[in-house]
Design a protein around this motif. Structure first.
Motif, mmCIF file in Angstrom:
data_model
loop_
_atom_site.group_PDB
_atom_site.id
_atom_site.type_symbol
_atom_site.label_atom_id
_atom_site.label_comp_id
_atom_site.label_asym_id
_atom_site.label_seq_id
_atom_site.Cartn_x
_atom_site.Cartn_y
_atom_site.Cartn_z
ATOM 1 N N LEU A 53 -23.221 31.264 -0.036
ATOM 2 C CA LEU A 53 -23.022 31.863 -1.423
ATOM 3 C C LEU A 53 -23.137 33.377 -1.699
ATOM 4 O O LEU A 53 -22.252 33.807 -2.253
ATOM 5 N N LEU A 54 -23.788 33.787 -0.868
ATOM 6 C CA LEU A 54 -23.878 35.393 -0.725
ATOM 7 C C LEU A 54 -22.714 35.894 -0.152
ATOM 8 O O LEU A 54 -21.852 36.894 -0.898
ATOM 9 N N ASP A 55 -22.014 35.383 0.802
ATOM 10 C CA ASP A 55 -20.544 35.606 1.359
ATOM 11 C C ASP A 55 -19.703 35.427 0.374
ATOM 12 O O ASP A 55 -18.730 36.529 0.279
ATOM 13 N N GLN A 58 -21.282 34.364 -4.962
ATOM 14 C CA GLN A 58 -21.757 33.634 -5.950
ATOM 15 C C GLN A 58 -23.153 33.392 -6.017
ATOM 16 O O GLN A 58 -23.762 32.034 -6.264
ATOM 17 N N LEU A 59 -23.985 34.247 -5.479
ATOM 18 C CA LEU A 59 -25.298 33.909 -5.328
ATOM 19 C C LEU A 59 -26.083 34.207 -6.583
ATOM 20 O O LEU A 59 -26.626 35.077 -6.832
ATOM 21 N N ASP A 60 -25.945 33.067 -7.518
ATOM 22 C CA ASP A 60 -26.483 33.284 -8.870
ATOM 23 C C ASP A 60 -26.890 31.838 -9.277
ATOM 24 O O ASP A 60 -26.499 30.886 -8.701
ATOM 25 N N ARG A 61 -27.297 31.793 -10.290
ATOM 26 C CA ARG A 61 -27.754 30.450 -11.144
ATOM 27 C C ARG A 61 -26.541 29.487 -10.954
ATOM 28 O O ARG A 61 -26.634 28.395 -10.622
ATOM 29 N N ARG A 65 -25.892 26.155 -8.947
ATOM 30 C CA ARG A 65 -25.630 25.010 -9.711
ATOM 31 C C ARG A 65 -24.397 24.138 -9.102
ATOM 32 O O ARG A 65 -24.149 22.956 -8.703
ATOM 33 N N ALA A 66 -23.288 25.122 -8.959
ATOM 34 C CA ALA A 66 -22.064 24.507 -8.606
ATOM 35 C C ALA A 66 -22.001 24.122 -7.089
ATOM 36 O O ALA A 66 -21.564 22.932 -6.868
ATOM 37 N N LEU A 67 -22.912 24.917 -6.399
ATOM 38 C CA LEU A 67 -22.878 24.205 -5.003
ATOM 39 C C LEU A 67 -23.439 22.914 -4.641
ATOM 40 O O LEU A 67 -23.276 21.932 -4.141
ATOM 41 N N GLU A 69 -24.063 20.836 -7.309
ATOM 42 C CA GLU A 69 -23.255 19.685 -7.749
ATOM 43 C C GLU A 69 -21.975 19.190 -6.839
ATOM 44 O O GLU A 69 -21.717 17.827 -7.047
ATOM 45 N N ALA A 70 -21.273 19.980 -6.157
ATOM 46 C CA ALA A 70 -20.276 19.802 -5.271
ATOM 47 C C ALA A 70 -21.041 19.052 -3.961
ATOM 48 O O ALA A 70 -20.504 18.228 -3.585
ATOM 49 N N LEU A 71 -22.190 19.092 -3.619
ATOM 50 C CA LEU A 71 -22.786 18.504 -2.484
ATOM 51 C C LEU A 71 -23.233 17.098 -3.002
ATOM 52 O O LEU A 71 -23.156 16.070 -2.346
ATOM 53 N N LYS A 72 -23.624 16.680 -4.229
ATOM 54 C CA LYS A 72 -23.910 15.589 -4.730
ATOM 55 C C LYS A 72 -22.697 14.553 -4.638
ATOM 56 O O LYS A 72 -22.697 13.177 -4.606
ATOM 57 N N LYS A 73 -21.432 14.900 -4.690
ATOM 58 C CA LYS A 73 -20.183 14.161 -4.772
ATOM 59 C C LYS A 73 -19.944 13.733 -3.436
ATOM 60 O O LYS A 73 -20.372 14.171 -2.299
#
Length: 73
Positions: A53-55, A58-61, A65-67, A69-73
């Motif tokens: 996320l840092l790279d 996108q390292l924020d809430r 949250r998006a990461l 959610e994507a992992l849940k799919k």
């Protein structure tokens, strides 16, 4: 993916940034396999995920949250 041993300064900066943004950041934990992870608010992310996320800047809430959610799919 890089891990804490290869980018310790980046993970320290990332954790400090999250704390300044008002997120609850727990102490680092490590699994028996050697994977380090943090509790961030209501989420659990590995160091590799935090660095990803840092790279991507996108390292924020919303990014966390998006990461998750994507992992849940």
């Amino acid at each position: 993916m890089k891990d804490f041993c290869e980018r310790p300064g980046d993970i320290v900066s990332a954790v400090r940034s999250l704390r300044r943004a008002g997120m609850r950041v727990g102490l680092p934990y490590q699994t028996a396999e050697g994977v380090m992870f943090f509790q961030l608010d209501d989420y659990t992310l590995t160091v590799a995920q935090i660095l990803e996320l840092l790279d991507k800047n996108q390292l924020d809430r919303d990014g966390i949250r998006a990461l998750v959610e994507a992992l849940k799919k």
